[in-house]
Design an enzyme around this catalytic site. Structure first.
Site, PDB file in Angstrom:
ATOM      1  NE  ARG A 196      -2.569   1.148   3.383  1.00 55.35           N
ATOM      2  CZ  ARG A 196      -2.732   0.495   4.535  1.00 55.35           C
ATOM      3  NH1 ARG A 196      -3.481  -0.576   4.599  1.00 55.35           N
ATOM      4  NH2 ARG A 196      -2.143   0.917   5.631  1.00 55.35           N
ATOM      5  CE1 TYR A 237     -14.355  17.654 -12.496  1.00 56.09           C
ATOM      6  CE2 TYR A 237     -13.688  16.895 -10.323  1.00 56.09           C
ATOM      7  CZ  TYR A 237     -14.193  16.632 -11.581  1.00 56.09           C
ATOM      8  OH  TYR A 237     -14.520  15.344 -11.926  1.00 56.09           O
ATOM      9  CE  LYS A 261     -10.976  14.353 -16.246  1.00 57.62           C
ATOM     10  NZ  LYS A 261     -11.152  15.467 -15.344  1.00 57.62           N
ATOM     11  CG  ASP A 267      -7.386  20.515 -10.546  1.00 57.06           C
ATOM     12  OD1 ASP A 267      -6.681  20.194 -11.525  1.00 57.06           O
ATOM     13  OD2 ASP A 267      -8.438  19.925 -10.242  1.00 57.06           O
TER      14      ASP A 267
HETATM   15  C1  PLP Z   1     -11.755  15.389 -14.038  1.00 54.64           C
HETATM   16  C2  PLP Z   1     -11.152  16.368 -13.117  1.00 54.64           C
HETATM   17  C3  PLP Z   1     -10.831  16.015 -11.810  1.00 54.64           C
HETATM   18  C4  PLP Z   1     -11.169  14.664 -11.240  1.00 54.64           C
HETATM   19  O1  PLP Z   1     -10.523  13.606 -11.847  1.00 54.64           O
HETATM   20  P1  PLP Z   1     -11.149  12.119 -11.777  1.00 54.64           P
HETATM   21  O2  PLP Z   1      -9.995  11.255 -12.098  1.00 54.64           O
HETATM   22  O3  PLP Z   1     -12.267  12.077 -12.740  1.00 54.64           O
HETATM   23  O4  PLP Z   1     -11.625  11.926 -10.366  1.00 54.64           O
HETATM   24  C5  PLP Z   1     -10.236  16.963 -11.022  1.00 54.64           C
HETATM   25  N1  PLP Z   1      -9.978  18.201 -11.475  1.00 54.64           N
HETATM   26  C6  PLP Z   1     -10.274  18.573 -12.724  1.00 54.64           C
HETATM   27  C7  PLP Z   1      -9.962  19.952 -13.173  1.00 54.64           C
HETATM   28  C8  PLP Z   1     -10.897  17.673 -13.582  1.00 54.64           C
HETATM   29  O5  PLP Z   1     -11.226  18.067 -14.806  1.00 54.64           O
END
Ligand code: PLP
Length: 382
Positions: free
Chosen positions: A35, A88, A185, A160
């Protein structure tokens, strides 16, 4: 034998040869239990950390998990957190529901006004949460100026950084303490897995690491492998996402059905100057505010597209489109007359994407009225 790629490690238990080795491993945690990481997770963490320019990185099972654990790792009951109003939306839901339940005071600030953040800082503000450009509406933030305000009051800055990828924005050069990527992404890049990565500077690292370890967060080995593989082609893919997105955005800017294109790399965008100063590229994700359309017209537009999938998420090889609810904001200035859509330009040929988008808009203009239909002042008549 030397392999080009690190194999997938499926390991909960990591054996020690001797009792002495076990005891020495347990002391530094890492390497004592699956882990806490494997050679595969370490490879991804150190690669992303180096690209970001941070001290250490750690993996989470999803991007959202990296966001929520970064917040919870640095906040406690009685603290105040300031979050960009363009955040987000699942992070907003987490803050309003979970952080509030834990007696953490949540407040939002205008992403484009540093003075709004200054005015809202309190003695107990422990974290400022940024996302640049913002989700759905793409406001670029002056990260360096916002970080300076936060640091004056000893608040940590969380960013982010998903849109820019670790290639196009270097968070630690701009005063960020914890930088987050939804690796789901662009880093994985093929819409086939979930992973989050958070990177901290030396000061914020203990809090971030303990948040991951104490909540038991861990990335799945297949997803980590895909992220490492994605990282190898990230630079090549991003160039194409960037140019496809920009060409598509430019082609839509002049269309009579379009009210506004929200893309920081367009010279007319309100965030363009800061984008140009701070970023070294753009991704393929941007917004379009359409002129008012009927529901039937909007459906016809979406349903006439052949190359754009209708669906959530972004960063994969394929182009996507989404109709966005008017984002939940405290700012009254945010109002669009027509529907807001979000486009992700994939890796297809730019001319095919442009042609597809324009033929779908043409279908709308042909709707019902045959040859008599016209886009007039952007509102369809006839
Ligand atoms: C999609 C997204 C997230 C979350 O990612 P997941 O892997 O879908 O949980 C966080 N921040 C931004 C800006 C996003 O577009």
């Amino acid at each position: 034998m030397t392999l080009t790629n690190i194999p997938i490690y499926r390991a909960s238990t990591i054996l020690s040869e001797t009792l002495e080795e076990w005891e020495s491993r347990k002391q530094n945690v890492i390497g004592s239990y699956g882990r806490f990481g494997s050679p595969l997770s370490r490879a991804l963490e150190s690669a992303v950390c180096e690209l970001e320019g941070g001290y250490r990185s750690i993996l989470f099972p999803s991007g959202l998990s990296a966001c929520t654990h970064s917040l919870i790792g640095v906040l406690k009951a009685g603290d105040h957190v300031l979050i960009t109003d363009s955040v987000y939306s699942p992070v907003r839901t987490f803050a309003d529901q979970v952080l509030a339940r834990l007696q953490i005071k949540v407040e939002y600030f205008n992403p484009t006004e540093v003075s709004d953040l200054s005015a809202k800082m309190r003695a107990n503000t422990r974290a400022v949460y940024l996302e640049s450009p913002g989700s759905m509406t793409f406001e670029v933030q002056d990260v360096r100026a916002l970080a300076a305000v936060a640091h004056q009051s000893d608040a940590l800055v969380i960013l982010d950084n998903t849109w820019a990828t670790p290639l196009y924005f270097k968070p630690f050069d701009h005063g960020v303490d914890i930088s987050i990527h939804a690796a789901t992404k662009y880093i994985l890049g093929h819409s086939d897995g979930f992973l989050g990565i958070a990177t901290a500077n030396e000061g914020a690292w203990p809090a971030l690491k303990s948040s991951a370890h104490e909540f038991g967060e861990i990335g799945g080995p297949d997803d980590i492998y895909l992220a490492l593989r994605g990282l190898r082609t990230l630079a090549a893919r991003m160039k194409q996402h960037w140019s496809n997105g920009l060409e598509l955005a430019q082609s839509l800017g002049a269309h009579p059905a379009v009210d506004k294109v929200l893309h920081p790399a367009l010279p007319g965008d309100p965030g363009h100057a800061i984008w140009k100063r701070d970023f070294s590229g753009a991704s393929g994700l941007f917004g379009v505010a359409l002129k008012p359309l009927s529901r039937a017209q909007l459906s016809l537009f979406f349903n006439s597209l052949r190359l754009f999938g209708i669906g959530a998420s972004w960063g994969g090889y394929e182009s996507l489109i989404l109709s966005v609810e008017t984002p939940k904001r405290m700012q009254s200035s945010l109002s669009f007359e027509g529907p807001l859509i979000r486009i992700h330009a994939g890796l297809e040929s730019a001319s095919d994407l442009i042609e597809d988008m324009h033929q779908a808009l043409q279908e709308v203009s042909n709707l019902g009225a045959g040859r008599g239909a016209r886009w007039q002042e952007g509102v369809l008549t006839g």
